[in-house]
Design an enzyme around this catalytic site. Sequence first.
Site, PDB file in Angstrom:
ATOM      1  N   LYS A   1     -11.550   1.068   0.987  1.00 46.98           N
ATOM      2  CA  LYS A   1     -11.514   2.489   0.672  1.00 46.98           C
ATOM      3  C   LYS A   1     -11.125   2.631  -0.790  1.00 46.98           C
ATOM      4  O   LYS A   1     -10.523   1.725  -1.360  1.00 46.98           O
ATOM      5  CB  LYS A   1     -10.577   3.247   1.603  1.00 46.98           C
ATOM      6  CG  LYS A   1      -9.143   2.752   1.705  1.00 46.98           C
ATOM      7  CD  LYS A   1      -8.418   3.563   2.780  1.00 46.98           C
ATOM      8  CE  LYS A   1      -6.942   3.216   2.873  1.00 46.98           C
ATOM      9  NZ  LYS A   1      -6.670   2.150   3.836  1.00 46.98           N
TER      10      LYS A   1
ATOM     11  N   ASP B   1      -2.457   6.433  -3.505  1.00 42.90           N
ATOM     12  CA  ASP B   1      -1.276   5.762  -2.947  1.00 42.90           C
ATOM     13  C   ASP B   1      -0.890   4.553  -3.800  1.00 42.90           C
ATOM     14  O   ASP B   1      -1.430   4.341  -4.888  1.00 42.90           O
ATOM     15  CB  ASP B   1      -1.519   5.362  -1.489  1.00 42.90           C
ATOM     16  CG  ASP B   1      -2.539   4.244  -1.351  1.00 42.90           C
ATOM     17  OD1 ASP B   1      -3.418   4.142  -2.227  1.00 42.90           O
ATOM     18  OD2 ASP B   1      -2.455   3.473  -0.374  1.00 42.90           O
TER      19      ASP B   1
ATOM     20  N   SER C   1       0.793  -1.232   0.000  1.00 40.37           N
ATOM     21  CA  SER C   1       0.000   0.000   0.000  1.00 40.37           C
ATOM     22  C   SER C   1       0.826   1.283   0.000  1.00 40.37           C
ATOM     23  O   SER C   1       1.539   1.545  -0.958  1.00 40.37           O
ATOM     24  CB  SER C   1      -0.943  -0.050   1.185  1.00 40.37           C
ATOM     25  OG  SER C   1      -1.863   0.975   1.093  1.00 40.37           O
ATOM     26  N   HIS C   2       0.753   2.064   1.079  1.00 36.13           N
ATOM     27  CA  HIS C   2       1.427   3.369   1.070  1.00 36.13           C
ATOM     28  C   HIS C   2       2.901   3.260   1.470  1.00 36.13           C
ATOM     29  O   HIS C   2       3.585   4.278   1.518  1.00 36.13           O
ATOM     30  CB  HIS C   2       0.700   4.331   2.019  1.00 36.13           C
ATOM     31  CG  HIS C   2       0.833   3.934   3.464  1.00 36.13           C
ATOM     32  ND1 HIS C   2       0.109   2.905   4.013  1.00 36.13           N
ATOM     33  CD2 HIS C   2       1.637   4.400   4.442  1.00 36.13           C
ATOM     34  CE1 HIS C   2       0.446   2.784   5.282  1.00 36.13           C
ATOM     35  NE2 HIS C   2       1.380   3.671   5.568  1.00 36.13           N
TER      36      HIS C   2
ATOM     37  N   ARG D   1      -6.165   5.082  -1.279  1.00 38.45           N
ATOM     38  CA  ARG D   1      -6.161   6.374  -0.583  1.00 38.45           C
ATOM     39  C   ARG D   1      -6.398   7.527  -1.553  1.00 38.45           C
ATOM     40  O   ARG D   1      -6.249   7.363  -2.762  1.00 38.45           O
ATOM     41  CB  ARG D   1      -4.815   6.608   0.093  1.00 38.45           C
ATOM     42  CG  ARG D   1      -4.543   5.635   1.205  1.00 38.45           C
ATOM     43  CD  ARG D   1      -3.291   6.020   1.961  1.00 38.45           C
ATOM     44  NE  ARG D   1      -3.093   5.118   3.074  1.00 38.45           N
ATOM     45  CZ  ARG D   1      -2.437   5.411   4.172  1.00 38.45           C
ATOM     46  NH1 ARG D   1      -1.894   6.604   4.308  1.00 38.45           N
ATOM     47  NH2 ARG D   1      -2.317   4.532   5.142  1.00 38.45           N
TER      48      ARG D   1
HETATM   49  C1  VG1 Z   1      -2.459   3.190   8.519  1.00 39.72           C
HETATM   50  C2  VG1 Z   1      -3.580   4.170   8.737  1.00 39.72           C
HETATM   51  C3  VG1 Z   1      -4.923   3.449   8.722  1.00 39.72           C
HETATM   52  C4  VG1 Z   1      -5.072   2.679   7.411  1.00 39.72           C
HETATM   53  C5  VG1 Z   1      -3.885   1.748   7.229  1.00 39.72           C
HETATM   54  C6  VG1 Z   1      -3.909   1.026   5.900  1.00 39.72           C
HETATM   55  O1  VG1 Z   1      -2.403   2.263   9.582  1.00 39.72           O
HETATM   56  O2  VG1 Z   1      -3.414   4.862   9.958  1.00 39.72           O
HETATM   57  O3  VG1 Z   1      -5.945   4.378   8.898  1.00 39.72           O
HETATM   58  O4  VG1 Z   1      -6.254   1.936   7.416  1.00 39.72           O
HETATM   59  O5  VG1 Z   1      -2.668   2.491   7.294  1.00 39.72           O
HETATM   60  O6  VG1 Z   1      -3.909   1.920   4.831  1.00 39.72           O
HETATM   61  P1  VG1 Z   1      -1.375   2.398  10.807  1.00 39.72           P
HETATM   62  O7  VG1 Z   1      -1.629   1.190  11.667  1.00 39.72           O
HETATM   63  O8  VG1 Z   1      -0.021   2.483  10.230  1.00 39.72           O
HETATM   64  O9  VG1 Z   1      -1.726   3.689  11.503  1.00 39.72           O
HETATM   65  V1  VG1 Z   1      -3.234   1.419   3.367  1.00 39.72           V
HETATM   66  O10 VG1 Z   1      -3.692   2.478   2.225  1.00 39.72           O
HETATM   67  O11 VG1 Z   1      -1.534   1.510   3.763  1.00 39.72           O
HETATM   68  O12 VG1 Z   1      -3.682  -0.170   3.204  1.00 39.72           O
HETATM   69 CO    CO Z   2      -3.381   1.799   0.342  1.00 39.66          CO
END
Ligand code: VG1
Ligand code: CO
Length: 544
Positions: free
Chosen positions: A379, A280, A115-116, A285
């Site tokens: 999302k 992302d 993901s990000h 995102r």
């Molecule tokens: C983060 C964000 C959370 C989101 C998760 C996955 O998690 O805070 O809100 O759902 O990333 O997003 P954490 O535990 O690092 O705070 V994605 O787009 O990286 O799947």
């Molecule tokens: Co993501």
Amino acid sequence: MGLEIKDVATTPFTDQKPGTSGLRRSVKQFSQPGYLENFIQSIFNTLPMERRNMLVVGGDGRYFNRQAAATTIAMAVANGFSRIIVGCGALLSTPAVSSLIRSRRADGGIVLSASHNPGGINGDFGIKFNTANGGPAPDTVSEEIFRNSRQLTRYFIAPQVQVNINLPGEFSFADSVVEVVDPVADYRQTLEHVFDFDRLREGFAKGRLSVRFDAMHAITGPYARELLEDCLGACSGSVVNAEPREDFGGQHPDPNLGNAKTLVGFMAAKTAPLLGAASDGDGDRNLILGRQFFVTPSDSLAVIAEHANAIPQFRAGLAGVARSMPTSRAVDRVAAAKGIDCFETPTGWKFFSNLFDAGKISLCGEESFGTGGDHLREKDGLWTVLVWLSILAETGESVSALVQRLWHHHGRFVYSRHDFDHLDTDQAAAMMMYLSGFAANAKRTHIKDRQIVAADVFRYIDPVDHGESHNQGIRLFLDDDVRLVYRLSGTGTAGATLRIYIENYLRDNVNVDARQFNRGNGQLAADIARIEHFTGVCAPSLVT
Ligand code: VG1
Ligand code: CO
């Protein structure tokens, strides 16, 4: 000759516990022999034979994506899946996986993505498992996968299963079919059902809509090109950095003001398009910008709720809304004014699924640049862009005017997040332990000239299945409408990341600079938690 199925002896890894959103590790860790195979086998082991009919597989194009997809497909055939749907080039965004699972009635899907998190050979890789409703595996399923991974002694793979995934087509192997599909087509259809494309097309044709979308060399490039430029008629060149690359072009596709500097600069011009947006690595995102204006994800959620009637999907009204606990309470005000329920869930999209499935909500979001609706169970970055375009088309107002109006009606939750990256894991845990002890006795405590009016460790009881989730972040409420939230990230791959979420409610005189305005409260939050004492770190590494 039948298809050869290899039964490979393996030894378990002890660290395959999924975090907030799947299993994320460095590419280096994932490249250890058996690491990927063990985790995939552990996922399959949680699915009984009768639920191994159809599986969706795709990823965000980062380094290791193709190799991981080939292994996953060969293992899925060996484990008895009768149909494996894979995106061309092994590409599928996270929302596209959710969409395919739902429209094809698959038993689940595997998203190859961190993901990000940064990509490339020195970056991260990850695997998310989504269940038959299209949503991220709930904690109960992830725990079972983890349990399996710790006892695993063998995995199954069919080495002859090698398919050309560069073009759509079907390949048969004994009782299994591997179906390679256009990664965009099904997702596009889903969006066609929930938006009025003709209306949006007209908006672009008449010059009432304009957009700049930065795909950050991640998965959304092909999706955004097809949807925004080819289908809706946004002018050519509206979508930039549209080629998915294994290292995301050296950029970090985590769409915040820091990482999307070029887009922010572009949107600073008076002649900039009406809407600027980015997504992302895996496309779930969104970053929303107006001309010279940044919309916080929490405010974006509230604006969408306020203008739900501009979106065909929500024309019948919102059943209810939800936000993750650290997300600002702006949407709560909109929900109260509309007389609908607003649910507060722990961080992570998996907690929204039950609420959607039970028809309790139609829309939800997180402060971490995520919004989504009941069309999927993930999302959805591009969906959010189309939502904003629909609102702009309907109201004829600018992005900043819409947000200003929200603040005028409901007051403003001035919001900032302070991240402390790369902390020592034990030190961060000790700090959180100290802080939860503090919270237990904090009520009516004075800190400097302020009073703590309430404090707790957030705990969630799912209103649908009554499952309990404990220890989901520490909350402090101060007497001057300030809320401070602390939690440790569950998506990082090195050390610990502490997130402090700061919000300050203003009824009037709302036009302040959030970063400046929250600085004092950020320092207060750091002092209360004794961050420097526990970790030796005195300032956040990132403020968003
Ligand atoms: C983060 C964000 C959370 C989101 C998760 C996955 O998690 O805070 O809100 O759902 O990333 O997003 P954490 O535990 O690092 O705070 V994605 O787009 O990286 O799947
Ligand atoms: Co993501």
